[in-house]
Design a protein around this motif. Sequence first.
Motif, short mmCIF file in Angstrom:
data_model
loop_
_atom_site.label_atom_id
_atom_site.label_comp_id
_atom_site.label_asym_id
_atom_site.label_seq_id
_atom_site.Cartn_x
_atom_site.Cartn_y
_atom_site.Cartn_z
N UNK C 319 -22.95 -47.17 42.87
CA UNK C 319 -24.44 -47.64 42.25
C UNK C 319 -24.27 -49.13 41.97
N UNK C 320 -25.25 -49.87 42.01
CA UNK C 320 -25.54 -51.20 41.63
C UNK C 320 -26.76 -51.25 40.66
N UNK C 353 -28.71 -46.64 43.70
CA UNK C 353 -27.56 -45.81 44.20
C UNK C 353 -27.70 -45.75 45.79
N UNK C 376 -22.13 -52.83 39.18
CA UNK C 376 -22.00 -51.31 39.29
C UNK C 376 -20.55 -50.90 39.75
N UNK C 377 -20.66 -49.84 40.24
CA UNK C 377 -19.33 -49.40 40.68
C UNK C 377 -19.47 -48.20 41.48
#
Lengths: 412, 459, 423
Positions: C319-320, C353, C376-377
């Motif tokens: 996601x960011x 996402x 995000x990650x």
Amino acid sequence: MGVLAEVYEKLNTCGKCGFCHGACKTYKKDGAEYMVARGRVQLIKALADNKIDADSDYEDVVNSCLLCGECAVACPSGVKGHELVLAARRDLKLRKGTKPFAKSLVLKSLTKPGRLSFGFSFFAGPGKKILKMIDGVQFVRGIDVLSMPAAKTPFSKQVPEVITVANPKKKVAFYVGCFLNHSLVDSAHSVVKVLTKNDVEVTVPREQPCCGLPQYVYGDFESAKAQGKKVINEFGKYDAVITACASCASMLKKEMSELFHDDEDYLPKVKEFSEKCFEFSEYVSKELDTTSKLKNDTPTIVTYHDPCHMVRYNKITEEPRNLLKSVPRNKYVEMFEANRCCGAAGLVQAFYHDLSSMITADKAQNIMDSGAEVIATSCPACMLKISSGLKLKGSKVEVKHVADILASSLRD
Amino acid sequence: MLSQSVITKLKSICGEKDVITSKIGMYAYGYDGTMLEGSHVGIVFPESTQEVVDLVNFCREQGIAIVPRGAGTNVSGGTLPSDGSIVMNFARMKKLLEIDLENYVAIVEPGVVNWDIQETLAKYGYYYPPDPASWKASTLGGNLGESSGGPKCFKYGVTRDFIYGLEVVLPTGKVIWVGGRDFSSEPMYDLTRILVGSEGTIGFITKAAIRIQPIPEAKRTMLAIFNTPEDASQAVADIVSAGIIPTTLEMMDNLIINTTEDHCGAGNPRDAGALLIIEVDGHPGDLEAQVETIGEVAKKANSKDFKVATSAAEVDKIWLARRVAFGSVARVKPNYGVNDITVPRSNFPKAIAAIEKVKKDFGVTIGTVAHAGDGNLHPLILFDQRNKDEVDSLHAAEMELCRIAIDLEGTISGEHGIGILKKALLPKEFGPVGMDVFKKVKRSFDPQNQFNPGKLIDL
Amino acid sequence: MSDIIAKIKGIVGDANVVTADMPQYLKGNEQPAAVVFPGSTEDVVGIVKAAYDADVKVNVGGNVVETKGLSGGIAVVMSRMNQIEEVDPENLTCWVQAGMNHQEFVEKLSEKKLNFPPEPYAVSTSSIGGCFSIGDVDSKAFNYLPTRTFILAYESVLPTGEVYKVGTKCIKCVSGYDMIHFIAGSRATFGILTRVLVKLLPAPQAAKAVVADVPSLAAAAKAFKAIQKRKVFPTRLNALNKALGNEVMETSGCLVLVDIEGFPVSTAQYAKEVEAELKIAGASFTKVIEDKAEYDELWSKWLKVREKINLEENKVKFTVGPAKVVNALGSLSGIVSNIEENPGVLVEGLNGKITVFTDPDANAAAINNMAMGLGGNVSGLLGSQLRCKAYNDNEMLEEISRVLNSIRSEFDPKGIMAPGIKL
Ligand SMILES: Cc1cc2nc3c(=O)[nH]c(=O)nc-3n(C[C@H](O)[C@H](O)[C@H](O)COP(=O)(O)OP(=O)(O)OC[C@H]3O[C@@H](n4cnc5c(N)ncnc54)[C@H](O)[C@@H]3O)c2cc1C
Ligand SMILES: Cc1cc2nc3c(=O)[nH]c(=O)nc-3n(C[C@H](O)[C@H](O)[C@H](O)COP(=O)(O)OP(=O)(O)OC[C@H]3O[C@@H](n4cnc5c(N)ncnc54)[C@H](O)[C@@H]3O)c2cc1C
């Protein structure tokens, strides 16, 4: 319990819900529980119940209150925090004898050479005269006001006692107040100009006794009453008394009756007098038609700061705004939290300098954010405090009294 | 009393002015929104995560318990200091660190006041939906501690539903981030959720990533007056059945209608049995039909009067009575106890009837305001704290109300938390297995019982 | 071993214990001793107690059980506990058994004009117990909030064999620690869910879909941003690259799928605005779907695509912030080469996402670094590990792991449940 017995019932009404937190600027800045009405009220009650002592920490709690009255507005239970603090100050005064603050003040100032030297240099000037009138606590009052103008000759000596006009439609006495008389003399002249341009004959009595508010709010009711009587002796004879200082106005119009509430003989006289007292913008709006005479070529963005004594103590909010809006080519903007205290709050600015400056910084920021070029208000103490706040932020926004703005729009 | 060397160390961690041991300090932090009092030995004001870590580590070494505190407006005794503890007040750790509108997230420190977030966001047309009535005072840390709800939560949810992630200092003194900046960043256990509502007993929150969203385009405010609370709750049920989830469904009973009339003359009829304030929000085009439906529902439920506000001033007027509701009862008695029992919506009329019975059985005066949409009632029990008999009846009546809530398949706390006040009733709601589960949670985070000991459960 | 199996047969009946021909109920390579089909909470209690006493591992699944670490253990399949016990329209709640099939559940509710928004990947085969045990976030979560917000109460059997009940029909409950929502995502490590009280919503009064063939994912992402700028927040705002999009309909570029649920006036208005923005983005084809049958068909196709995406092993989800999707897609091309030609890319616009088919071992770290640069990650446990690694923060990783494991061992002191799950 002493004098606290009189307010004990009110102390008991605080439900400790904490709604005053949002309303209290000293709490917002400090964050400690005893720096908000709930804490102050609980501590005052604790003192009344003999659970704590009136030590110097307690004194700080009671003396750092701005008395801005905002907590009372927020309180769902109708507790008037500022009135309870006032009672506590009175109680302290009676407990500790005279001038508890002067003592702590001197001690504090001694530890701060910068303040002390400034205090002296200021004290050496004409500020002395203002300060002398305030019992016990004088010489730091103006400490914060780095660039406070000081008149060589007080305003009341610069003008004739009676300023006549060609066709007087009304006659008033001008209660100048310490700050306008000794410091912001130009604004005092503005007041006279607005009145005389509207065919009002203005008397400036030679004797201008202090209204007693400074003594009153620090619990010295005896001195305050003495001042009140002096004022009524000097000014009682006029049909209308105008003042352009929100604090003096509040004292004359409202608090004097509270001060004398236990003096049944004198109280009616006070009430009668208070009826005749007007705050400047109130009088101008009610009694004169000045707006049709206003001229102005320079478009200016103006905002207004409500002094605590105007908005909460006397509920005068629309009059000054309407006057400002009536000046041609002025664009009026409302600032964020226009009605919140500027931080001056009598002696709080002197004793709790850091706290007060943080509050002023908020005010200055709100003024700057509003986009206004001129900030107008109705109280010289606010004017001085706001000026220094703006200066510290490097702002060029000008600070004026409502009277200044009207006066400059009334052509000679 | 703290030894001078401990005080010196505390000051070296968070600074001279951020450590308080004065007498008045002790007194002023000894109470909260309840009537209880505690006795602690100091107050510290951390201003950064590192200071919190250092304080936690030092106190652990010294065997000193820590009681975290925001504004101290909770009404469950959650911030009452335990004996010999240090109060960690987050009021000076209150920066709004980041506002990222486009990504619907803000990062805040725990001491920031809910209202201050709202004011800042409003400048950009955004808001943070959880809105406890105490929002002008209560801090995000406190909101997180109790998972506070507010009038809007019927539609939007409570605090826990708006938290993406948290930075937390654990009793070990270690810092962890749980969750992230969106809804899908939790590895395995949703630690964010167990921390929210944990009343400061398992971790201290030092940062929160909160969900923010644009203010709805339009809102309509309605006022419906009923003869009886039963009629009002029928209307509530029917509104929901009609497929409408209002943002707000606030109810006030006859006593509160009268005390608010005394207080500010809001203009509501004194003989009404109950009133409902109803608010719907969303796309302007959708609201007319919803308002119409709600009007019909109210009529069907025998409403005496149904008004739709047509101006901001009218909206204010409708809300006026509700806003002063709590305080207005001060005119009847100086003090009031706030309860927050919650029952399923369908049992709402039964709860109202049961409150009537409590009034009679315990000889107490109760006025009720309620978030009717979610079955959350605030029966305000009026009393005078100087009268011991009244205080005793208050406590007895409060216990009875909690029992009623459990019997009606509800909960003893819908939004105020357990703290100390309701701890004794917890076993009744959760049973032995449930209590044991709570202990498992507490033990896995704080086996030494150093964080807010004695709140929520005893180890 | 045969002891415990005999004991369990005594509890659930011979017919509900399978020891031969088990593979259809299992996934993974290890071999449990038995697959058991409990029919009631008491059955589950009996099974777990027996396993606890004998120190035998247990795992549970809706229809199929993961066997990792389950050699010689008990696989519990919940499919017999598949009843809706109570629908309560007044409180908008429903008590349902954990083995209830998700799709069937949703269909039964929609007959009653009720809505249960969470949408696991494999709706057709998922169980409600599994849904909450995984508790993930789907494309609808922006408007409806994540899965966990739909659980109000549950009954479970703890790893020690006690029946645990928590929660009420109230959406507000702050009594005690929030075990209600904490269960979401716990994947059987806290025991076996037997019954769940879910929160429902009234069915939307109107629904429309917009589909479009847009030249590129980047163009779609720009349109998504513009749509949000207009303060339009559809229920689903997704884009599939060509390879995946073609599973739904033939496109020349990427396929945009927008779902708009709500009230009649706003859905019509929003559909118009969405379509306009997609046209501005260069869509060669757009359509607003209003017909109910066509609408339902579209979304059932979408669910099939999701299932397919989920079955793909070689993928990375990250996601960011929703506003950063455009940037993320740009950078992603640098990592996995041409995303338009990739075998699979899914963009869930409102959640920010992105799912991309690629070998995680090769690319997850690079993708995570890129995502972190955009606030995000990478999702899930992998993401958390990568995040800590990127921060070089082993201490935090260790502490998180310590906490997770200490909670787990409090609940499951013998470590018998869900042996395949590593924290
Ligand atoms: C008149 C009135 C109306 C109210 N209305 C509502 C309402 O509508 N809805 C509602 O839900 N509540 C309401 N409350 C209750 C209360 O205001 C809320 O619980 C509020 O969230 C508490 O915030 P606080 O900052 O005062 O926290 P505190 O009271 O200081 O603390 C609350 C809890 O959080 C813990 N805590 C504080 N900071 C942290 C931290 N950083 N990390 C970990 N734990 C922490 C404390 O230990 C304590 O257990 C009301 C209270 C009053 C008096
Ligand atoms: C290999 C694979 C990976 C998946 N990954 C994801 C993902 O990352 N995100 C997502 O949303 N969906 C994922 N899914 C989709 C998954 O099907 C759904 O989450 C679905 O709702 C789970 O239901 P199920 O009955 O198929 O669960 P299962 O696949 O049977 O189980 C899923 C998890 O829940 C546990 N579980 C199942 N029933 C119970 C119960 N009654 N009590 C306690 N625990 C229980 C299982 O032990 C397992 O850990 C995945 C599916 C598979 C097959």
